[in-house]
Design a protein around this motif. Sequence first.
Motif, PDB file in Angstrom:
ATOM      1  N   ARG A   1       7.585 -23.831 -21.027  1.00 25.98           N
ATOM      2  CA  ARG A   1       8.817 -24.836 -21.869  1.00 25.98           C
ATOM      3  C   ARG A   1       9.497 -24.053 -20.969  1.00 25.98           C
ATOM      4  NH1 ARG A   1       7.388 -28.556 -25.446  1.00 25.98           N
ATOM      5  NH2 ARG A   1       4.964 -28.403 -26.356  1.00 25.98           N
ATOM      6  N   LYS A   2       9.979 -22.756 -21.237  1.00 26.35           N
ATOM      7  CA  LYS A   2      11.572 -22.350 -20.749  1.00 26.35           C
ATOM      8  C   LYS A   2      11.962 -22.041 -19.659  1.00 26.35           C
ATOM      9  CE  LYS A   2      12.568 -17.089 -21.386  1.00 26.35           C
ATOM     10  NZ  LYS A   2      11.837 -15.797 -20.963  1.00 26.35           N
TER      11      LYS A   2
ATOM     12  N   ARG B   1      12.928 -25.654 -19.014  1.00 26.82           N
ATOM     13  CA  ARG B   1      14.274 -25.647 -19.697  1.00 26.82           C
ATOM     14  C   ARG B   1      15.781 -24.952 -18.298  1.00 26.82           C
ATOM     15  NH1 ARG B   1      16.329 -22.696 -22.505  1.00 26.82           N
ATOM     16  NH2 ARG B   1      15.050 -21.659 -23.454  1.00 26.82           N
TER      17      ARG B   1
ATOM     18  N   GLY C   1      16.262 -27.959 -16.424  1.00 28.04           N
ATOM     19  CA  GLY C   1      16.724 -29.083 -17.488  1.00 28.04           C
ATOM     20  C   GLY C   1      15.794 -29.780 -18.036  1.00 28.04           C
ATOM     21  N   THR C   2      14.577 -29.482 -18.095  1.00 29.02           N
ATOM     22  CA  THR C   2      13.956 -30.619 -18.473  1.00 29.02           C
ATOM     23  C   THR C   2      12.843 -29.821 -20.007  1.00 29.02           C
ATOM     24  OG1 THR C   2      12.351 -32.749 -18.483  1.00 29.02           O
ATOM     25  CG2 THR C   2      12.173 -30.899 -17.202  1.00 29.02           C
ATOM     26  N   THR C   3      11.844 -31.415 -19.845  1.00 30.66           N
ATOM     27  CA  THR C   3      10.986 -30.315 -21.210  1.00 30.66           C
ATOM     28  C   THR C   3       9.300 -30.780 -20.634  1.00 30.66           C
ATOM     29  OG1 THR C   3      10.573 -32.868 -22.288  1.00 30.66           O
ATOM     30  CG2 THR C   3      12.782 -30.810 -23.162  1.00 30.66           C
TER      31      THR C   3
END
Lengths: 181, 181
Positions: free
Chosen positions: B47-48, B51, B55-57
């Motif tokens: 996830r990190k 991001r 810039g996404t999830t």
Amino acid sequence: MSFTRAVLPEHIDAEFKVGESPQHHRGELRLWLRLLTVANLIEAEIRKRLRERFGTTLPRFDLMAQLERAPEGIFLGELSRRMMVSNGNVTGLVERLVQEGLIERQVSERDRRAALVRLTDHGHTVFAEMARAHSDWVAELLSQLTAEEQKALWSKLGDLKLSVHAATQPRAEAGTTEEDR
Amino acid sequence: MSFTRAVLPEHIDAEFKVGESPQHHRGELRLWLRLLTVANLIEAEIRKRLRERFGTTLPRFDLMAQLERAPEGIFLGELSRRMMVSNGNVTGLVERLVQEGLIERQVSERDRRAALVRLTDHGHTVFAEMARAHSDWVAELLSQLTAEEQKALWSKLGDLKLSVHAATQPRAEAGTTEEDR
DNA sequence: GCGAAATAGTTTAAGATTAAAAGAACTCGT
DNA sequence: ACGAGTTCTTTTAATCTTAAACTATTTCGC
């Protein structure tokens, strides 16, 4: 012969998602997907049962589980670290649990920024009941594995955990003192 | 001698939480906690990175991953099933991804309740890049395990998956047609 | 003591998530 | 055709979650 395959094409999991990368790290992806799927499967079932039988949620249960092992109370920051979630998250969870009368907050005298939280008597009682059920549920979900298989899986997951730590924490090459029990 | 143990009492994981139940199902709990911890560790790292670098999830990535395997598009309901999340959840995710121009919705002509979603050209391009990185990350995180260890772990997780299914789905005693690859 | 830096928590804004209810469109028996 | 029931999706209300900004307090160097 015919309907063996036709009846239930179901079981379309998240695991169905493999194959992103052309050829490269297929094995690793497959393993990760399965790990994630299994964890989600179990977690979803436990969440569902916590909600249905106790009207609570997994994060609240986890928070209470942390408090139960610390009768003297825990500071919010420490709680956040142990639960591996953000500070802000803990703030909200604590708020709701205090509201429900399951835990209590107490601002520290020596450091007025910090607050200790602990289970109330009622919280202890309620948690004991939930913990028993939770324990049974987990055992039920894993019941098809023999004790040996469980042990083997636990051990292999330990190796994986080390691998992940190695890849995410560049530091500390010495004896890692796995506080693991 | 002395400091071996004192230096870093760290590594206070979620796993630190075991021991709820007095004696009963300790092994099972320990296994479940470790499984959960490892999965969370990997997931958090991914996830990190998603991001930070894109810039996404994770949910958006997962959704796109599903679409990539279905060039003709998928209906929302099917997407929801495959991702193992609620319908409402998919509605929101799709909304945002459409907003970002990565996917497109198209109401079915034959059934005006249903809508097909698929990656846009741009979505394909972006996803390809993310998938490559994602694949590398996972491989990196698992890199301390040999191919054999990975295979063994994968297999054992398969057993566990069956155990969970057995405990949660009372039905279907016939050949379960594990759509698993 | 003073002010800078560090620390403990809260707030905020955005997103993810679910269950339950509601809306809209389709199917099917009669 | 008609209406009952089903199916596909969205909406709603609540919770969970995070990162980043902010507040309050403590600590520390000088």
